[in-house]
Design an enzyme around this catalytic site. Structure first.
Site, PDB file in Angstrom:
ATOM      1  N   GLY B  71       0.803  -1.218   0.000  1.00  0.00           N
ATOM      2  CA  GLY B  71       0.000   0.000   0.000  1.00  0.00           C
ATOM      3  C   GLY B  71       0.834   1.265   0.000  1.00  0.00           C
ATOM      4  CG  ASN B 151      -4.440   4.493   9.341  1.00  0.00           C
ATOM      5  OD1 ASN B 151      -4.842   5.604   8.963  1.00  0.00           O
ATOM      6  ND2 ASN B 151      -3.280   4.328   9.935  1.00  0.00           N
ATOM      7  CD  GLN B 179      -6.769   0.047   7.863  1.00  0.00           C
ATOM      8  OE1 GLN B 179      -7.529  -0.805   8.319  1.00  0.00           O
ATOM      9  NE2 GLN B 179      -5.467   0.007   8.044  1.00  0.00           N
ATOM     10  CB  SER B 199      -2.016  -3.019   1.684  1.00  0.00           C
ATOM     11  OG  SER B 199      -1.207  -3.885   2.443  1.00  0.00           O
ATOM     12  CG  HIS B 201       0.069  -6.442   5.220  1.00  0.00           C
ATOM     13  ND1 HIS B 201      -0.036  -6.114   6.550  1.00  0.00           N
ATOM     14  CD2 HIS B 201       0.453  -5.314   4.586  1.00  0.00           C
ATOM     15  CE1 HIS B 201       0.296  -4.834   6.707  1.00  0.00           C
ATOM     16  NE2 HIS B 201       0.590  -4.328   5.531  1.00  0.00           N
ATOM     17  CB  THR B 237      11.710 -10.274 -10.979  1.00  0.00           C
ATOM     18  OG1 THR B 237      12.838 -10.183 -11.848  1.00  0.00           O
ATOM     19  CG2 THR B 237      11.120 -11.671 -11.064  1.00  0.00           C
ATOM     20  CB  CYS B 325       3.280   3.292   9.904  1.00  0.00           C
ATOM     21  SG  CYS B 325       2.743   1.957   8.837  1.00  0.00           S
TER      22      CYS B 325
END
Lengths: 386, 386
Positions: B71, B151, B179, B199, B201, B237, B325
């Site tokens: 994200g 969030n 979120q 995102s 996860h 990649t 974060c």
């Protein structure tokens, strides 16, 4: 049909030990490593252990390792990060004609943004002359970016000599070590690198993770801003399973290097000797001795490397014409053109890059099949008057 | 001791089905998806299937999905990509005071680079007024960046109203949906987003992967230059296992959404009612109804949220004071301050974000333990005269 994979410069299978190390970090130890509670702290500890492993392998301090999403991000981070940070005083970047697209395209973008970029030529083996680096440096030069070994032809660059030049001139040296980390004993102090990019998936680690070594004191901007992760140098929730896998892969590479290298050198030399002996008008691209232990890159006159690869693919052998990153392009490799190889010969090139699972039988099979494929394609080629 | 995880806004455990989907792409189907041979083509096919799944979940075309490392990269890509591309004609960015650091720090960086940034205030619930957006837009505005849901406090922004404003004005709208993707039925056309960050996860997918939705025709620069991957919009990649896992996670989220949401709403409302009933001077932060189905965010007067979390951690309960974060920072949350909550009360905040594994027993346990923890901490607080 047995599958024979000979494109380890493109990517490698993740080592089973690496997958094993990663697995608990998906659904069991899934805490956010930046969280203060126990479930975060245990993942934080695993990240720091991985950082120590990567740092140890590179002869760096753990605090000098910034995890990224891979080699390409690391190259972009290094080049743009230094360039934009030093822009006012120094707006000149030096690189070479045979760098990976991650470096060349980052430099091209900087050019569009008003920076000056010097792209140094290479000799017929793909080597840049440290004296050319010296001559190109001006008082406005911020950074010199030279790869450790070329991803297509395998030539190993004289980084130690180049770093003596950059040190003396007081400019940063960025080394793209994506092809050498794990394969050679890459130590940042011995090389004299100020920045160095590594990709996990080239050394039996997972895709989607890598790092940039940033020598303490190097001035640069982040590429990805946000949270305080990675010492405020790279924001975003850490890819814990990937980083743990990367650490394990670096550790395994160091432990197994001697054995891996001995096997690779033996197989590579057998492959090179066999091809040159059995196939007329086949030429080895790149340096005969200063090359990666797993790289055998040939050009076969009068035919297309792509057709050779497709024919090999039918037999279960994976090989490539060069970089996977530019496989969609019809242009011949910028690396081969920089070596002075004419367009039509560049098109006839095939790269074999061996790995830890390859065996004598694999090479024997290839040596048995390849001459017939080349002969068949030549018999259909309008260029061939054999 | 039973572990109770209530910090799903920070990260989620990877769904076992997702891990299962990823596993073959480490050591078996490991080919480089940009390679032309079979071993690459089968991975390419898996990537495109994942892209279709993600696109379908967002109501987008597969060609509008650019996979990223998460994200934060997606937010940086959107904001810097548009800003630098349009710089000559439009050098003004509008955002809100409660955005994630990935957005705010990217905007701060642009400010340093000479762009103009307007940070809009929010009301006491964390909502931005679409009329404020309208008033802030000038002929130099390139982009408006507003998150779908916050969030920390869980407030859902009036994106549809905001996009009517941006459409009318002819400026791009970037939506950080980190979120909400997976949790709500996020559809790009309904929202009117031109760019939208996701995102993996946060929705039971793996760490290290995400995407940016880029509406066809949006003009922007890449953030990471190099090979031709992702339609030349994001080099490197492709993280094949991660992308396959992300696709599966999006698919599962859509299939299970109704069931997940019903359970989350029930548990959340029980938690909120229970806390407000049992703990004096506890206040719910964020909007009472326009909030994420899994978010319960409180402030407890006279004490530190951090101490509450540490006490809960001893009992096996993972909760947080806000964004992981910024957990290393001692500053109170920029989100709570933007709501007009005084410093000392902001410090007393705790966020519980529920997930698919949480049960009634988990909430009962928390409701039993939390009042005692708060009372104990207050009894030690110099601020409390209870």
């Amino acid at each position: 049909m047995k599958k024979i994979y000979m494109d380890h410069a493109a990517t490698t299978p993740t080592h089973p030990e690496v997958v094993k190390a990663m697995l608990p970090y998906f659904s069991e130890r899934y805490g956010n490593p930046s969280s203060i509670y126990q479930a975060g702290a245990e993942v934080r500890a695993a990240l720091e252990e991985a950082r120590s492993k990567v740092a140890a392998a590179l002869g760096a301090d753990p605090g000098e390792i910034v995890f990224t999403s891979g080699g390409t991000e690391a190259d972009n981070f290094a080049i743009k990060g230094v360039a934009f940070r030093l822009r006012e005083e120094r707006d000149h970047i030096i690189t070479t004609a045979v760098e990976h697209h991650a470096v060349l395209e980052a430099c091209r973008y900087l050019e569009k943004c008003g920076f000056k970029v010097t792209v140094l030529p290479v000799d017929g083996y793909g080597m840049v002359d440290p004296d050319e680096v010296r001559k190109a440096i001006t008082s406005r030069t911020a950074l010199v970016a030279v790869m450790h070994a070329n991803n297509e032809i395998g030539t190993v660059m004289p980084i130690e000599e180049i770093s003596r030049v950059t040190r003396e001139a007081g400019v940063y040296l960025h080394v793209d070590a994506v092809q050498t980390a794990g394969a050679l004993d890459v130590k940042v102090d011995k090389l004299g690198a100020d920045l160095l990019a590594v990709s996990a998936h080239k050394l039996y680690g997972p895709k989607g993770v890598g790092c940039l070594y940033v020598r303490r004191g190097v001035k640069m901007h982040p590429l990805i801003h946000g949270g305080a992760q990675e010492g405020k140098r790279r924001a975003g929730t850490e890819n814990a399973p990937g980083i743990v896998g990367f650490g394990r892969a670096m550790e395994l590479a160091a432990a197994e290097r001697e054995e891996r290298t001995a096997q690779l050198l033996r197989l590579r030399d057998k492959l090179i000797a066999g091809v040159l002996e059995r196939i007329p008008e086949a030429v080895l691209n790149g340096h005969p001795t200063r090359r990666l232990p797993n790289n055998a890159h040939f050009r076969f006159r009068y035919i297309e490397g792509e057709s050779v690869c497709l024919n090999l693919d039918f037999l279960g052998v994976a090989a490539s014409t060069g970089s996977a990153c530019s496989s969609e392009s019809l242009e011949p490799s910028h690396v081969l053109l920089a070596l002075g190889i004419p367009h039509e010969e560049a098109h006839g090139s095939v790269r074999f890059t061996l790995g830890r699972e390859n065996t004598d039988e694999d090479v024997d099979f290839l040596l048995e099949e390849l001459p017939g494929i080349v002969a068949k394609l030549r018999s259909m080629s309008p260029l061939y008057r054999g």
